[in-house]
Motif scaffolding. Structure first.
Motif: not given
Length: 406
Positions: A265-266, A283-288, A299-301
């Motif tokens: 999920v971006i 799971e990336v973000g929000p605002s990354v 499986n990186v957060t």
């Protein structure tokens, strides 16, 4: 092209038993060949290259942390090849490793190192110019770390393993074509305590065997020290397959070649500029913000307002919000608190008694570390595996494995 001189299917032996001690702490629990570059382990580049040229019968010689290799590749069917495994119980040398696969070899065959990035064009060049013994040769700026080759036309006149002085800028890539009769000579050499393939090839030259040297212009990249991963990652990512799976929310900006895995999920407000590879279940973000030549595992957060540049993030890593990670490697299973900052700048590092200039380096964090919030790490520092760093520390020296910084 995958036919032997006897008309049968050509076989290949991939040497993948080594530990990779110079890559610590990244090889604490995995062999060097299973380090991820771009979107796959280093060993997979060799398997893909062999498959490209029609060689599908593969013997992999395993040793250190062999289960990591066998669990990932299994019988090879998912990768378009058939894999058999042999174990080198003691890592004595490349010649000794090849002999462990002898029972599977009944015709001519190819030998490939499992710890280099290579492509199918190189294997084709080798086979198009094959002789009883053929060595694939490339130019290198630091030849003394390898088997150095002297050529007389297309014949190898001399090959020396890691010479003390510079004698040529040509090195063996570790990619060979042999006929079956070479194994008798190799057995004799190993029995005499000369364990490297280069030793046996040099003996063959001295005994009058024609040894061809084929100069390649194909892709051949080596990982010697941890920082090399960043360079290799930057080299291979532009050629990785661009694929966007998972969920990309409204308000996300993506430019350039970007690969996003299933289940990832971006979140909105995130900006990604390729080439970038992001694995599955992230799971990336929000605002990354993620800048080019960054590779992110499965499986990186990555929490909000974090910026990542030219870095390798392994599987199962969590990075807290408002962090800055640049020219760094974060190994698998590590948990990083918020406001984590890796300084990145040019450095002159002492590596094996040689000063090496690195254009820009940040931090290496070993596997399964716990780093609390507001930690700053100076450029060029390494935090070993299984470390615990408490909040508001500045790391200005290397931290050994299993340390606690309070």
């Amino acid at each position: 092209m995958g036919l032997s001189d006897g008309g049968g299917e050509m076989k290949a032996v991939i040497l993948a038993a080594g530990e990779g001690t110079r890559l610590r702490p990244l090889t604490i629990s995995r062999p060097k060949v299973m380090l991820r570059v771009g979107d796959k382990p280093i060993l997979q580049y060799a398997i893909d290259a062999l498959r490209e040229v029609g060689i599908r019968d593969v013997v992999i010689v395993v040793g250190y942390q062999k289960e990591r290799i066998q669990t990932y590749f299994e019988d090879g069917s998912d990768f378009g090849v058939s894999i058999t495994y042999e174990e080198q119980r003691r890592q004595l040398g490349t010649g000794h490793a090849l002999l462990t696969a002898r029972d599977h070899l009944d015709d001519d065959f190819v030998v490939v190192p499992g710890d280099n990035i290579l492509d199918g064009r190189m294997i084709n060049q080798l086979l198009e110019n094959r002789s009883d013994i053929t060595v694939l040769v490339t130019e290198h700026a630091q030849p003394r770390k390898y088997g150095v080759v002297e050529l007389d036309g297309d014949r190898v006149s001399k090959i020396v393993e890691k010479p003390p002085r510079r004698i040529s800028n040509l090195i063996s890539t570790g990619i060979y074509h042999f006929t079956h009769k070479f194994l008798d000579l190799l057995d004799r050499e190993v029995g005499a305590g000369r364990f490297e393939l280069t030793h046996a090839v040099q003996t063959a030259i001295e005994e009058g065997v024609e040894v061809k040297g084929t100069l390649t212009d194909g892709l051949w990249l080596d990982v010697v020290f941890p920082w090399d991963l960043l360079d290799l990652n930057a080299r291979v990512l532009p050629d990785a397959i661009s694929r966007k799976a998972g969920t990309i929310e409204d308000g996300v900006t993506i430019t350039g070649p970007v690969s996003i895995g299933d289940g990832t999920v971006i979140r909105s407000g995130t900006y990604i500029k390729g080439p970038v590879a992001i694995g599955e279940g992230c799971e990336v973000g929000p605002s990354v913000v993620i800048y080019p030549t960054t590779s992110i595992g499965d499986n990186v957060t990555i929490s909000p307002f974090t910026e990542i540049r030219n870095s390798v993030i392994m599987d199962n890593v969590a990075i807290g919000g408002q962090s800055y990670v640049s020219h760094s490697i974060l190994d698998e299973g590590s948990t990083i608190g918020s406001h984590f900052i890796t300084a990145a700048e040019p450095k002159l590092l002492l590596m094996e008694n040689e000063l090496v200039q690195i254009d820009k380096i940040g931090t290496i964090v070993g596997e399964n570390c716990e780093i609390s919030s507001r930690v700053v790490v100076d450029a060029g520092r390494t935090i070993g595996a299984y470390c615990h760093i408490e909040a508001s520390n500045r790391i200005s020296r290397d931290i050994p494995d299993s340390s606690r910084v309070i």
